[in-house]
Each structure stands twice: as structure tokens, then as C-alpha cells.
Design a protein around this motif. Structure first.
Motif, PDB file in Angstrom:
ATOM      1  N   ARG B 338     -15.500  74.274  12.021  1.00  0.00           N
ATOM      2  CA  ARG B 338     -16.548  75.494  11.828  1.00  0.00           C
ATOM      3  C   ARG B 338     -17.106  75.977  13.247  1.00  0.00           C
ATOM      4  O   ARG B 338     -17.346  77.251  13.355  1.00  0.00           O
ATOM      5  CB  ARG B 338     -17.431  74.735  11.035  1.00  0.00           C
ATOM      6  CG  ARG B 338     -17.451  74.633   9.708  1.00  0.00           C
ATOM      7  CD  ARG B 338     -18.711  74.115   8.907  1.00  0.00           C
ATOM      8  NE  ARG B 338     -18.401  73.939   7.432  1.00  0.00           N
ATOM      9  CZ  ARG B 338     -18.736  73.360   6.476  1.00  0.00           C
ATOM     10  NH1 ARG B 338     -19.355  72.175   6.942  1.00  0.00           N
ATOM     11  NH2 ARG B 338     -18.662  73.657   5.150  1.00  0.00           N
ATOM     12  N   ARG B 342     -16.542  79.863  14.442  1.00  0.00           N
ATOM     13  CA  ARG B 342     -17.901  80.596  14.708  1.00  0.00           C
ATOM     14  C   ARG B 342     -17.822  81.121  16.101  1.00  0.00           C
ATOM     15  O   ARG B 342     -18.371  82.149  16.440  1.00  0.00           O
ATOM     16  CB  ARG B 342     -19.191  79.633  14.346  1.00  0.00           C
ATOM     17  CG  ARG B 342     -20.427  80.335  14.440  1.00  0.00           C
ATOM     18  CD  ARG B 342     -21.572  79.598  14.319  1.00  0.00           C
ATOM     19  NE  ARG B 342     -21.893  78.501  15.217  1.00  0.00           N
ATOM     20  CZ  ARG B 342     -22.569  77.520  15.050  1.00  0.00           C
ATOM     21  NH1 ARG B 342     -23.140  77.376  13.865  1.00  0.00           N
ATOM     22  NH2 ARG B 342     -22.840  76.501  15.896  1.00  0.00           N
ATOM     23  N   ASN B 356     -10.648  80.764  10.229  1.00  0.00           N
ATOM     24  CA  ASN B 356     -11.495  81.057   9.178  1.00  0.00           C
ATOM     25  C   ASN B 356     -10.663  80.266   7.709  1.00  0.00           C
ATOM     26  O   ASN B 356     -11.212  79.947   7.108  1.00  0.00           O
ATOM     27  CB  ASN B 356     -11.850  82.331   8.761  1.00  0.00           C
ATOM     28  CG  ASN B 356     -13.279  82.620   9.605  1.00  0.00           C
ATOM     29  OD1 ASN B 356     -14.223  81.492   9.188  1.00  0.00           O
ATOM     30  ND2 ASN B 356     -13.330  83.357  10.367  1.00  0.00           N
TER      31      ASN B 356
END
Lengths: 168, 425
Positions: B338, B342, B356
Motif C-alpha cells: 500500500r 501510494r 495496485n
């Protein structure tokens, strides 16, 4: 009607003069973009369109050249934030020491989700990548000051103190 | 507590920052005086090469070799840039170093600038390190007043000016060409290499980018010599000391200066003071968020670049994040992915879309909806992303995924078979 934002609201006369002079002295004024944007944000709270335009005019750039920088960095705000912006680390070390519980607790007591501001305009809660506080995890940053290792009790105390000291 | 000779943390005292008087009293700037009076730039470059110093920012490239590519004798403006965009999760050593003793970096940069014959230096420092930036500004003004910075340094004819550039977030800025774009005020996507920064770097001029700890080692190498520096390490092909930032499920999560090559067990048991809450050690990231996991079978592995490559991991930044027996490694890897997803700058497809997809796959396992097809897809993504991204971000992001598949594939299978995370309650 849109509020009129004066240059003085963005930078004081001294800052403006310093940036204009400095930009005139160096070979690549563009390298000052982040400095000017940070200064505007420190004074105004965030960077409105007028801040982007002011930066562009100081450095001899187009607004879009400034905008593509302003929108890249997560510590430059192009939308209004609360008077207290909390950057809560959600990276691995803070996660391993209970960061998710701290996040859930903050959301509950403030009544907001990540990316939102409380109705009184006091707190904005943002997730942050590693703050370099891995040794005092879980941690959060407010005004480039660090708090950790956080417990639910410490968070309650911190919020109460900030409500007392930073409410208008 | 530490028996290791303390070079970088020699002056470190809790809650204090050492400035010019104390730094000089502890031998500071003697390396610079010695070098400017008795050594040529080439002498320093050869010394650093002989000392075997490897980059401390994560990649571990030999500093002397990197410097060897630099056109030190070319005319015109050249730049030395210090990368202090320390944002790799689990890594906080540069922050600690600059809170303790900022002049070491300043002296290291002046020496390195002399070795590379660069006239201008920048310290690129992350937004969160404002205290460290302010320490550096003070150290720079003290060094300027003392004649160590500016024109004709110590009468040598060598000029060097040094600037601090504060950033505004985003992990990608730690990638050296993204950092150069950031410094220039251009949108900080990484640049295509070649040309490498040594040829065309900052403002199109020859540039070397080095990490804080790498540069802070230079005065010590100049004073102590190459053999002394090599002998500091516990491995025969290693050299120097290393700042280890401990974190995660350890009793003591502090930063220590320890010899390169110290076994993992000693770091965990002696310096980390064992596992938090009397749990068992399960795994660790040995050198930041982008390094494949080590497990209990690796406790006797010496922590050095070569030895960790042999066991399928990397020394990275030596930020050791430990996990106890109750940690779900799927959940830990999901947290790491994550972060990387990001922080992707979005420039190339393997990173922007691939990470992703990997995140989504790990979410399926963790939420109990994963299938064996998802596991196959995860393995495919490891092959598709690694080696195919524009810069090293996605490559690093897949490090923990590679470690997960190498050591904890059974945990993924358990998630699939049970239709839930086996570690939840």
C-alpha cells in the motif's frame, strides 16, 4: 462571491522582497518553487490559486509550471485544511506497533475520516508515509513536531490540549 | 553498551546536537585540513575506493567506483548533491545522525567536493526533517565563518558553497534522478538513464548524488585510512560501521552504530534486547521496506551486502524491522505494498498499475476471498514488474512480495483454504 486574496495574505512584504531579490540573483530561479509554496502555506494555511500565480510571477514561470509541482507533493495543500494538520504514519513500523488502532481512535474522537477536516475547522487528519519515527512508533506529526509512541490515552490528552490551545 | 568503535555516533548524546566547538574538540575538520594540505583530489578518490565504502542509501553501490565515473577534471560547474530524503519505511538513521552531529555531513561534503572538484553542493532534505535542516543551516554558517566553506578554503584555492534544499514529501524524491528534478523545480518523475547524473545531472551538469551516511564516513576514512576502515567490518569483504535503525517488535527500537557483518541474531538479541512481549522472532526486513524478508533460519547470517544477496535479500539501509510470531505476513506485505502503490509517481505502467494489482491481490487473500488463481497471478506479477519498471521503486516494492512467496507461501495458501486471515483472533 469569491473571496479576494491579497498578496499580503500570502507572503509578508519582507518575504516577498527576499524571494524577488533571491530569484534575481540566482541562475535557476525555478529551484525556489517549493520554498515559495512552503512559505505561502505557512502564512496562509494552504496554497490557493492566487498562491500558485504569485509563485509563478515571482519566479518568472507560468502558473501551470508551478501547478504541476504544487500538485505533486503531498505536503503542499491545494485545498483548505484545518488549523492543526495531523500526519499519522501508516507505514510498516507504526503498523506493527498498533498504528491502525490509533488511526481508528483518532477518526472516532474527531468524527472524521482520513482526508477530512472537522466542522469547526480545527483538525485535518491525513495518512502519511514513514515519518522517520520508526523508533517511537506509532507516531504522528503536527507542524513538523513528532508525537510517539502513541497510546489511546496520549491521543486523548493531545487532542484535548490542542482543542484548548488552538481553538479560536 | 556497544563495543564497536563509534565514528558516526562518536559525539551522540541523547537529546543534544553537537556544533562547531565540540565537533572540533573531538577531532572535527582535521580530515579536511589534512586532505587540503597533503592530498590531491585523486588521492582521496583512490582512498575511498580502496576503503571499500559502499553507498549507505540502500543500493550499496561502491562509492569509489561511482566517483570513478565522475568527470572531476572537466571544466565548468559541477555539483555534489546529498540525498537526505530518508523516507524508506523502517529507515531513520540519517535523521538521528543529523540530530546528533550535523558537521560530520558538512565536513564529508567539503572533502567529497574537493575529491570530485565540484564547486556547488546541495543537501536535499525531506519535509519532516526540519530540525535536521535547521541544524545543517547552523553548521553551514559556522563552517563558513571558520573558513571551511566559501572561497579559497584554508588557502587551498578550492571554492565550495553548500545549500540546504527543503522538500515537501513523496518517497519518489529519494530516487536520485527524481531528486534532481525536484531540486530544479521540475515535476519529480525519475529521468531516463543513461545519461547518468555523472554526465548530465543537475541543471544538465555533471553531478554526483550520495547518501548522508556515505558522505559522513569520508572524514573518518581520510583520517583512519583504507585498511583501518575495512578492518572495522566483521566480514572479510565488508568495510566500515553501519547505522542500524531498529524497529517493529523489539524491546529496544533505537539506532546503533555497529560493525558491518554483525550477525542478525546479535542485532535482535543484544541491541534489540529481544522480542517485544516475550514473543518469538518470526521474520524481519533487514534493510528497509524494499528488502526481502529474513526468517529464523537466517539469524546467523552476517549483515552485509554480499552475505544478504546470497540468501536472496539485500542489506539496503540496515533499518531492521522485526516481526513476531503473531504477525500475519500477508497483512505485513499488504501494508508495505500500500505504501509503494501510494508513493508511485505514476510514470510507468508496471509501477502505477502493477503495484495496485498486487495490492488488490493481497487484499483478496487478507479478506478471505483469495483463490489459487490469485496466487498464480501474484507470482506472474512478480515476474512482470521486477526488472520492467522505469526506476527502482517498483523493483523495491516487489522485494517483500518475493520474500513472502519464498518463505511464507504456505501462509497465503492458509488464507485461501480457510477463507479468512488465520491470524485474526
Amino acid at each position: 462571491m469569491k473571496e479576494i486574496i491579497t498578496t499580503d495574505a500570502l507572503l509578508d512584504a519582507q518575504q516577498l522582497g527576499d524571494f524577488v531579490r533571491h530569484a534575481g540573483e540566482i541562475e535557476h530561479p525555478r529551484e525556489l518553487i517549493v520554498d515559495v509554496l512552503r512559505a505561502i502555506q505557512t502564512r496562509y494555511g494552504w496554497v490557493p490559486d492566487e498562491g500558485v500565480e504569485l509563485t509563478a510571477s515571482i519566479l518568472g514561470l507560468t502558473a501551470i509550471e508551478v501547478e504541476e509541482i504544487a500538485t505533486f507533493y503531498d505536503k503542499i495543500f491545494r485545498r483548505p485544511v484545518g488549523r492543526v494538520t495531523m500526519h499519522l504514519c501508516d507505514s510498516i513500523c507504526c503498523w506493527s506497533r498498533g498504528g491502525e488502532e490509533i488511526a481508528a481512535h483518532l477518526k472516532k474522537i474527531l468524527g472524521i475520516e482520513f482526508g477530512q477536516t472537522t466542522d469547526d475547522g480545527l483538525f485535518t487528519l491525513l495518512p502519511s508515509c514513514c515519518l522517520g519515527c520508526c523508533g517511537i512508533a506509532p507516531a504522528l506529526m503536527i507542524d513538523q513536531q513528532f508525537y510517539g509512541p502513541l497510546t489511546v490515552e496520549m491521543v486523548d490528552e493531545l487532542i484535548a490540549t490542542l482543542r484548548r490551545e488552538r481553538s479560536v | 553498551m556497544s563495543q564497536t568503535p563509534q565514528l558516526l555516533f562518536k559525539n551522540r548524546k541523547a537529546g543534544e546536537t553537537v556544533f562547531m566547538p565540540e565537533y572540533r574538540a573531538s577531532g572535527g575538520y582535521q580530515g579536511l585540513e589534512k586532505a587540503l594540505r597533503t592530498m590531491t583530489p585523486q588521492d582521496i578518490r583512490e582512498l575511498v575506493k580502496a576503503a571499500g565504502l559502499r553507498g549507505r542509501g540502500g543500493a550499496g553501490f561502491p562509492t569509489g567506483v561511482k566517483w570513478g565515473f565522475f568527470p572531476a577534471d572537466a571544466p565548468g560547474v559541477k555539483y555534489l548533491v546529498c540525498n537526505c530524503d530518508e523516507m524508506e519505511p523502517g529507515t531513520y538513521k540519517d535523521g538521528v545522525l543529523l540530530q546528533a552531529d550535523p558537521h560530520q555531513l558538512v565536513e564529508g561534503m567539503i572533502l567529497s567536493a574537493f575529491a570530485l572538484q565540484t564547486q556547488v553542493g546541495y543537501i536535499f532534505i525531506r519535509y519532516a526533517y526540519e530540525r535536521q535542516a535547521s541544524n545543517l543551516r547552523k553548521a553551514i554558517s559556522e563552517a563558513t565563518a571558520a573558513g571551511y566553506l566559501g572561497k579559497n578554503i584554508l588557502g587551498s584555492g578550492f571554492d565550495f558553497e553548500l545549500h540546504v534544499h527543503g522538500s515537501a514529501g513523496r518517497y519518489i524524491l529519494g530516487e536520485e534522478t527524481a531528486l534532481l528534478n525536484g531540486l530544479e523545480g521540475i515535476r519529480p518523475n525519475p529521468r531516463l538513464k543513461p545519461p547518468f547524473p555523472a554526465t548530465r545531472g543537475l541543471f544538465g551538469r555533471p553531478t554526483t548524488v550520495n547518501n548522508v551516511e556515505t558522505l559522513a564516513n569520508i572524514p573518518h576514512i581520510v583520517m583512519g585510512g583504507a585498511q583501518w576502515f575495512k578492518d572495522l567490518a566483521m566480514t572479510t569483504d565488508g568495510s566500515g560501521t553501519k547505522l542500524f535503525g531498529l524497529s517493529g517488535h523489539l524491546n529496544c527500537t533505537e539506532c546503533f552504530e555497529l560493525p558491518v557483518g554483525i550477525p542478525l541474531r546479535e542485532v535482535i538479541e543484544t541491541y534489540g534486547q529481544g522480542m517485544w512481549r516475550n514473543k518469538q522472532f518470526k521474520a524481519c526486513l533487514p534493510g528497509g521496506a524494499s528488502t526481502p524478508y529474513l526468517t529464523g533460519e537466517h539469524l546467523d547470517v552476517p549483515l552485509d551486502f554480499g552475505t544478504l544477496e546470497k540468501v536472496g535479500s539485500r542489506f539496503g539501509t540496515a533499518g531492521v524491522t522485526a516481526f513476531d510470531e503473531d504477525t500475519c505476513m500477508v497483512a505485513a506485505t499488504l501494508n508495505l505494498i500500500r505504501f509503494f502503490a501510494r508513493e508511485s509517481c505514476g510514470w510507468c505502467t508496471p509501477c502505477r498499475d502493477g503495484l495496485n494489482l498486487v495490492k488488490w491481490l493481497l487484499e483478496q487473500f487478507e479478506s478471505g476471498t483469495g483463490t489459487s488463481d490469485h496466487l498464480l497471478m501474484l507470482k506472474e506479477q512478480l515476474r512482470n514488474i521486477s526488472g520492467n519498471s522505469f526506476c527502482a521503486l517498483a523493483e523495491g516494492a516487489m522485494g517483500p512480495v518475493a520474500g513472502l512467496l519464498a518463505h511464507f507461501e504456505q501462509e497465503i495458501v492458509d488464507h485461501i483454504d480457510q477463507g479468512r486471515c488465520p491470524f485474526h483472533r
